[in-house]
Design an enzyme around this catalytic site. Structure first.
Site, PDB file in Angstrom:
ATOM      1  CE1 TYR A  48      -4.500 -12.649   3.502  1.00 60.21           C
ATOM      2  CE2 TYR A  48      -3.760 -14.388   2.028  1.00 60.21           C
ATOM      3  CZ  TYR A  48      -3.823 -13.056   2.352  1.00 60.21           C
ATOM      4  OH  TYR A  48      -3.245 -12.109   1.538  1.00 60.21           O
ATOM      5  N   GLY A  94       0.835  -1.207   0.000  1.00 59.65           N
ATOM      6  CA  GLY A  94       0.000   0.000   0.000  1.00 59.65           C
ATOM      7  C   GLY A  94       0.865   1.251   0.000  1.00 59.65           C
TER       8      GLY A  94
END
Ligand SMILES: NC(=O)c1ccc[n+]([C@@H]2O[C@H](COP(=O)([O-])OP(=O)(O)OC[C@H]3O[C@@H](n4cnc5c(N)ncnc54)[C@H](OP(=O)(O)O)[C@@H]3O)[C@@H](O)[C@H]2O)c1
Length: 330
Positions: free
Chosen positions: A182, A14
């Site tokens: 996940y 990010g």
């Protein structure tokens, strides 16, 4: 000037994306997350280096109450003129949880809550705030596909049944391994990204107002994602041998800088404007459109998941985006 909101933009892939947005695309950025000190530090640095505007928005994506509060804050910025436009939303924040199964403030399994439920609600609450031609980038993972090495390495994927996934390990539901929780949460992300694309197209058959793009960074062991994992796994996955081995066995390999730059392009590059309903994945150092798992294209599963999720996030009538209510939407 475009403004891009990114969750978890102060670390890892990010952060590389944010640097690319600011330096190459000259975009203003909103960092949304739950670590205010780290976010402020990144906001100052990116602003000083590149001169773009960087705001921070308090958001714990694993808490539905926090998602609602963040969306309200953002809408007030739009109303009072602090925010001129919102052009892309990158749902990047994600996590794995090892150890005992954790639960969100609303009582949902935390991996599912952070990686999927919170994003579903955030996208619903911000869809009408996005400019025409805007984009939603859903950060998925190759682990969602059990037919690939990425999925096999992690032990496959469970059923994308939201009621079951929200209650893993309680109310009579079986425990599921951390990595399988996940990969399954990321399968839900994929089903959501494609279903959102279909609903947007049905609602506006003439002109697609918003693109919904699924993005896979590739395997990058250096980021904080595995920070809660067992020590031997962290050491092994970050070692030269570990990296060589996963490449040789055919895992999809990413790179913090390259994948961050590709994430920025997915959100802002005109070249990606037609990628709605597509899956971008790294191949030979470039992100290209790729096939995702068989289940990710299952429309019946996607619709069931959507309906279940609306109930789990207790979506109110006024929270349904106008953009999904046009002619032909269901
Ligand atoms: N690294 C890989 O191999 C890989 C592969 C495929 C997909 N991905 C996906 O890529 C995305 C970015 O991961 P990364 O590898 O860059 O890992 P990372 O460095 O751990 O970044 C994850 C980000 O998500 C934020 N976050 C976690 N839980 C949150 C919450 N409840 N509310 C708000 N923010 C939260 C973290 O913020 P804090 O600092 O507050 O914790 C952090 O900024 C994730 O969606 C991940 O699943 C990664």
């Amino acid at each position: 000037v475009s403004t891009v909101l990114i969750t978890g933009g102060h670390t890892g892939i990010g952060l590389a994306c944010v640097n690319e947005l600011a330096s190459v695309w000259r975009a203003n950025v909103i960092l949304a997350g739950r670590s205010p000190d780290k976010m402020e530090a990144v906001a100052r640095e990116v602003h000083e280096r590149f001169g773009v505007r960087v705001d921070t928005l308090s958001l714990d994506v694993g808490s539905l109450a926090s998602v609602r509060a963040a969306a309200k804050q953002l809408r007030s910025w739009r109303e009072n003129g602090k925010l001129e436009s919102l052009d892309a939303l990158i749902c990047n924040a994600g996590a794995q949880f090892h150890g005992p199964v954790p639960y969100s403030p609303e009582g949902y399994e935390q991996t599912f809550a952070v990686n999927y439920l919170g994003n579903f609600l955030l996208v619903h609450l911000l869809l009408d705030e996005l400019s025409d031609g805007g984009r939603v980038v859903h950060v998925a993972s190759g682990t969602h596909d059990p037919d690939t090495m990425d999925g096999k390495m992690i032990g496959g994927v469970g059923e994308p049944d939201a009621d079951m996934l929200a209650s893993v390990g309680k109310d009579g539901h079986k425990v599921m391994s951390p990595l399988r929780r996940y990969s399954t949460s990321k399968l839900c992300v994929m089903l959501f990204a494609y279903e959102l694309d279909r609903r947007l197209r049905r609602a506006s058959p003439q002109a697609m107002p918003i693109a919904s793009i699924a993005f896979e960074p590739g395997y990058i062991p250096e980021t904080g994602l595995v920070r809660e994992g067992p020590d031997f796994f962290k050491r092994f996955s970050r070692s030269a041998f570990g990296k060589w081995l996963v490449k040789v066995i055919g895992v999809t390999i990413g790179d913090v800088q390259l994948s961050g730059a590709a994430m920025a392009r997915a959100a802002i590059d005109p070249a990606c404007a037609q990628s709605s309903g597509k899956y971008l994945q790294p191949k030979d150092g470039r992100h290209v459109e790729a096939r995702s798992s068989k289940t990710s294209y299952d429309e019946a599963k996607a619709q069931k998941l959507w309906q279940q999720t609306e109930r789990l996030v207790a979506l109110r009538p006024e929270e349904r985006p106008t953009r999904l209510q046009g002619q032909g939407a269901s």
